[in-house]
Design a protein around this motif. Structure first.
Motif, PDB file in Angstrom:
ATOM      1  N   UNK A 117      47.841  24.098  -6.443  1.00 48.06           N
ATOM      2  CA  UNK A 117      47.692  24.606  -5.017  1.00 48.06           C
ATOM      3  C   UNK A 117      46.092  24.090  -4.841  1.00 48.06           C
ATOM      4  N   UNK A 118      45.304  24.065  -5.754  1.00 45.17           N
ATOM      5  CA  UNK A 118      43.806  23.572  -5.370  1.00 45.17           C
ATOM      6  C   UNK A 118      43.927  21.818  -4.883  1.00 45.17           C
ATOM      7  N   UNK A 119      44.659  21.116  -5.635  1.00 42.84           N
ATOM      8  CA  UNK A 119      44.749  19.536  -5.400  1.00 42.84           C
ATOM      9  C   UNK A 119      45.443  19.577  -4.153  1.00 42.84           C
ATOM     10  N   UNK A 120      46.569  20.319  -3.725  1.00 41.37           N
ATOM     11  CA  UNK A 120      46.940  20.406  -2.327  1.00 41.37           C
ATOM     12  C   UNK A 120      46.078  20.740  -1.144  1.00 41.37           C
ATOM     13  N   UNK A 121      45.427  21.721  -1.420  1.00 41.70           N
ATOM     14  CA  UNK A 121      44.346  22.307  -0.439  1.00 41.70           C
ATOM     15  C   UNK A 121      43.307  21.246  -0.208  1.00 41.70           C
ATOM     16  N   UNK A 122      42.842  20.604  -1.352  1.00 37.71           N
ATOM     17  CA  UNK A 122      41.536  19.535  -1.189  1.00 37.71           C
ATOM     18  C   UNK A 122      42.210  18.360  -0.447  1.00 37.71           C
ATOM     19  N   UNK A 123      43.478  17.787  -0.888  1.00 36.43           N
ATOM     20  CA  UNK A 123      43.978  16.657  -0.124  1.00 36.43           C
ATOM     21  C   UNK A 123      44.334  17.002   1.283  1.00 36.43           C
ATOM     22  N   UNK A 124      44.634  18.222   1.584  1.00 35.56           N
ATOM     23  CA  UNK A 124      44.894  18.557   3.031  1.00 35.56           C
ATOM     24  C   UNK A 124      43.541  18.540   3.518  1.00 35.56           C
ATOM     25  N   UNK A 125      42.474  19.297   3.322  1.00 39.02           N
ATOM     26  CA  UNK A 125      41.359  19.820   4.024  1.00 39.02           C
ATOM     27  C   UNK A 125      40.204  18.994   3.705  1.00 39.02           C
ATOM     28  N   UNK A 126      39.956  18.272   2.690  1.00 40.91           N
ATOM     29  CA  UNK A 126      38.922  17.659   2.354  1.00 40.91           C
ATOM     30  C   UNK A 126      39.116  16.085   2.389  1.00 40.91           C
ATOM     31  N   UNK A 127      40.229  15.627   2.701  1.00 40.30           N
ATOM     32  CA  UNK A 127      40.561  14.044   2.478  1.00 40.30           C
ATOM     33  C   UNK A 127      39.871  13.440   3.696  1.00 40.30           C
ATOM     34  N   UNK A 128      39.306  12.043   3.620  1.00 40.87           N
ATOM     35  CA  UNK A 128      38.912  11.305   4.619  1.00 40.87           C
ATOM     36  C   UNK A 128      39.722  10.056   4.717  1.00 40.87           C
ATOM     37  N   UNK A 129      39.949   9.394   6.122  1.00 43.14           N
ATOM     38  CA  UNK A 129      40.764   8.449   6.084  1.00 43.14           C
ATOM     39  C   UNK A 129      40.026   7.684   7.387  1.00 43.14           C
ATOM     40  N   UNK A 130      39.692   6.205   7.357  1.00 39.78           N
ATOM     41  CA  UNK A 130      39.352   5.648   8.558  1.00 39.78           C
ATOM     42  C   UNK A 130      40.178   4.212   8.710  1.00 39.78           C
ATOM     43  N   UNK A 131      40.961   4.257   9.743  1.00 45.90           N
ATOM     44  CA  UNK A 131      41.393   3.031  10.062  1.00 45.90           C
ATOM     45  C   UNK A 131      40.951   2.244  11.344  1.00 45.90           C
ATOM     46  N   UNK A 132      41.310   1.272  11.847  1.00 46.73           N
ATOM     47  CA  UNK A 132      40.561   0.665  13.245  1.00 46.73           C
ATOM     48  C   UNK A 132      41.163   1.537  14.141  1.00 46.73           C
TER      49      UNK A 132
END
Length: 169
Positions: A65-80
């Motif tokens: 649950x904790x990892x799923x929540x962190x990957x959903x709400x605290x992840x960052x991704x930058x593309x062009x």
């Protein structure tokens, strides 16, 4: 055959990424329970099979649950094409400038990107001025790398290909 460049594939390439949490964290609880089982067996006492199994399953469940929540709400991704903070996606074309930390503009009071109420713990904010004039904050653990990559992406967008079809000949 002429060489084809696929600009959609180039801009979709991930320039910066932070997952928020790693799935290996889910394994820590069961590993500790296995170590405790090994200690009980080595000590010659009767193993607490049910308690160790129950704890391993419980800790694994909370970890997922904790990892799923962190990957959903605290992840960052930058593309062009876009900057994604948690569940909020911002087009790179809507970012006018990356503001320096000592900027005179009050970006520290700006809205934090993502659906959280502020910048997540252990993350550092970076001020952005959007093309509509709004000041917002993006964030990352490796804020220096995100800042540099954002500046490159915005610079590449501003110095992008020139449209030669609109010339007056």
């Amino acid at each position: 055959m002429p060489e084809r460049t696929d600009t959609a594939a180039e801009t979709a390439a991930v320039l910066f990424s932070e997952p928020g949490a790693r799935w290996r964290a889910v394994a820590y609880g069961p590993i500790i329970c296995l170590l405790l089982l090994g200690a009980e067996l080595a000590a010659g006492v009767t193993p607490h099979w049910f308690a160790l199994l129950f704890c391993a399953v419980l800790i694994t469940g909370f970890g997922v649950l904790q990892v799923y929540a962190a990957r959903t709400h605290v992840s960052v991704e930058l593309t062009g094409e876009y900057l994604r903070n948690g569940a909020e996606t911002t087009p790179v074309r809507s970012i006018a400038a990356v503001l320096p930390a000592d900027s005179d503009e009050p970006w520290e009071d700006g809205r934090a990107l993502g659906e959280l109420t502020g910048v997540p713990r252990r993350r550092t904010a970076i001020g952005l001025r959007r093309t509509d004039g709004e000041l917002v904050r993006t964030w990352a653990k490796d804020h220096r790398a995100l800042r540099a990559t954002l500046q490159e992406a915005i610079g590449a967008r501003n110095s992008g290909p020139v449209d030669d079809t609109a010339r007056d000949d």
